[in-house]
Motif scaffolding. Structure first.
Motif, PDB file in Angstrom:
ATOM      1  N   ASP A 123       0.846  -1.175   0.000  1.00 30.32           N
ATOM      2  CA  ASP A 123       0.000   0.000   0.000  1.00 30.32           C
ATOM      3  C   ASP A 123       0.890   1.237   0.000  1.00 30.32           C
ATOM      4  N   PHE A 124       0.514   2.261  -0.774  1.00 30.67           N
ATOM      5  CA  PHE A 124       1.387   3.442  -0.811  1.00 30.67           C
ATOM      6  C   PHE A 124       1.394   4.232   0.493  1.00 30.67           C
ATOM      7  N   ARG A 125       0.564   3.843   1.442  1.00 30.88           N
ATOM      8  CA  ARG A 125       0.642   4.467   2.762  1.00 30.88           C
ATOM      9  C   ARG A 125       1.969   4.115   3.442  1.00 30.88           C
ATOM     10  N   ASN A 126       2.635   3.069   2.948  1.00 31.83           N
ATOM     11  CA  ASN A 126       3.928   2.640   3.492  1.00 31.83           C
ATOM     12  C   ASN A 126       5.094   3.134   2.640  1.00 31.83           C
ATOM     13  N   LEU A 127       4.881   4.215   1.928  1.00 30.24           N
ATOM     14  CA  LEU A 127       5.868   4.778   1.007  1.00 30.24           C
ATOM     15  C   LEU A 127       7.229   4.992   1.671  1.00 30.24           C
ATOM     16  N   LYS A 128       7.255   5.749   2.740  1.00 30.57           N
ATOM     17  CA  LYS A 128       8.524   6.135   3.362  1.00 30.57           C
ATOM     18  C   LYS A 128       9.294   4.921   3.889  1.00 30.57           C
ATOM     19  N   SER A 129       8.603   4.024   4.559  1.00 29.52           N
ATOM     20  CA  SER A 129       9.282   2.864   5.132  1.00 29.52           C
ATOM     21  C   SER A 129       9.847   1.945   4.052  1.00 29.52           C
ATOM     22  N   GLU A 130       9.135   1.814   2.933  1.00 33.55           N
ATOM     23  CA  GLU A 130       9.625   0.974   1.838  1.00 33.55           C
ATOM     24  C   GLU A 130      10.848   1.611   1.163  1.00 33.55           C
ATOM     25  N   LEU A 131      10.839   2.930   1.020  1.00 29.35           N
ATOM     26  CA  LEU A 131      11.997   3.611   0.425  1.00 29.35           C
ATOM     27  C   LEU A 131      13.209   3.524   1.347  1.00 29.35           C
ATOM     28  N   GLU A 132      12.966   3.567   2.649  1.00 35.79           N
ATOM     29  CA  GLU A 132      14.069   3.449   3.616  1.00 35.79           C
ATOM     30  C   GLU A 132      14.769   2.098   3.475  1.00 35.79           C
ATOM     31  N   LYS A 133      14.015   1.058   3.154  1.00 36.00           N
ATOM     32  CA  LYS A 133      14.611  -0.269   2.947  1.00 36.00           C
ATOM     33  C   LYS A 133      15.590  -0.262   1.773  1.00 36.00           C
TER      34      LYS A 133
END
Length: 296
Positions: free
Chosen positions: A73-83
């Motif tokens: 879900d794009f609500r998890n944008l920041k956390s996925e980019l941090e990975k």
């Protein structure tokens, strides 16, 4: 056919070495054009629908390998980019709402024009379906969903009829209930199923909640001169985007009376589809593209 494709690409002002994010991959309409312009840059694509990811992977691979696909879900944008050790990006695109292939696939239950189970899940791993809401939520909860998600007329009457008529398991059963519940004049003027199905779809996928969470992450992620382009299709999601954009530049009116220059940190514009696109692509008729640029 991707909506407002040329306008999106032009607005993003794509840099060959930039990092770009497509939050709504779908069938890669916008992503393909972004990827064509990247040399050493990177395209990160999000989608909750595994079918969309699997189909798009083949299309994008034919262009080049400068992309990463993320099922989330794009609500998890920041956390996925941090990975991925990414903390700043050059541009972000989001084409909100349901995709045409999802509507066309009868088994997904998004369309009121095809008889199917009331599913409406964008993420097939999600346990919550439209049938679950319709058959188990209270009358008050259903009325709230209808009104808050789609401004459905006579929401209270519809909610009461739904609870009384349970179980309701298919799209045509819901259509028939609406037809028999609402005054004939309302049914003739505008098919009530459109707004009702929209309301339940938004509830199943928590689309408005995810949108707000995603927007709150944008200021930290966009680099200077970075762009966010969002295509909306109905008033509820557009109101959220418009208000958020306005709040980015909010400042105390008292500052205007001081002998200093208050510089805006964000620039925004709104773009509508051309008359030609509206004729060619029916889905674009209700579309609106809002673009913001980080100035400092």
């Amino acid at each position: 056919m991707p909506v407002l494709l040329n306008e999106v690409i032009e607005s993003l002002q794509i840099k060959p070495n930039g990092i770009y994010v497509d939050l709504t991959l779908g069938r890669a309409g916008h992503s393909q054009e972004i990827l064509k312009k990247l040399e050493n840059g990177k395209l990160i694509c999000f989608d909750k629908d595994i079918e969309a990811i699997n189909e798009s992977k083949t299309k994008l691979a034919k262009i080049n390998c400068n992309f990463i696909l993320i099922k989330n879900d794009f609500r998890n944008l920041k956390s996925e980019l941090e990975k991925l050790d990414i903390n700043k990006v050059s541009g972000i695109i989001a084409d909100l709402g349901v995709s045409s292939p999802q509507l066309d696939n009868k088994n997904r239950g998004f369309s009121y024009s095809q008889d199917a189970n009331l599913d409406m899940r964008m993420d097939l791993d999600n346990k919550l379906t439209a049938a679950e809401i319709i058959n188990n939520y209270s009358e008050v909860e259903i009325e709230k969903i209808l009104y808050q998600n789609a401004d459905v007329k006579l929401a209270k009457l519809i909610a009461k009829a739904i609870v009384k008529s349970r179980p309701i398991n298919t799209t045509f059963e819901l259509n028939e209930l609406l037809k028999n519940t609402l005054p004939a004049k309302i049914v003739r003027e505008k098919n009530p199923s459109k707004a009702v199905f929209q309301a339940f779809r938004i509830a199943v996928n928590d689309e408005l909640g995810a949108l707000e969470e995603m927007l709150n992450q944008i200021p930290e992620l966009l680099e200077v001169n970075g762009k966010l382009a969002i295509i909306t299709f109905h008033s509820k999601e557009d109101a959220i985007v418009k208000k958020y954009f306005q709040n980015l530049n909010y400042h105390d009116p008292l500052l205007d009376k001081l002998p200093i220059q208050v510089n805006k940190k964000w620039r925004q514009k709104t773009i509508f589809p051309s008359d030609n696109e509206k004729q060619i692509n029916k889905r674009s008729r209700s579309a609106k593209l809002r673009v913001i640029t980080r100035l400092e």
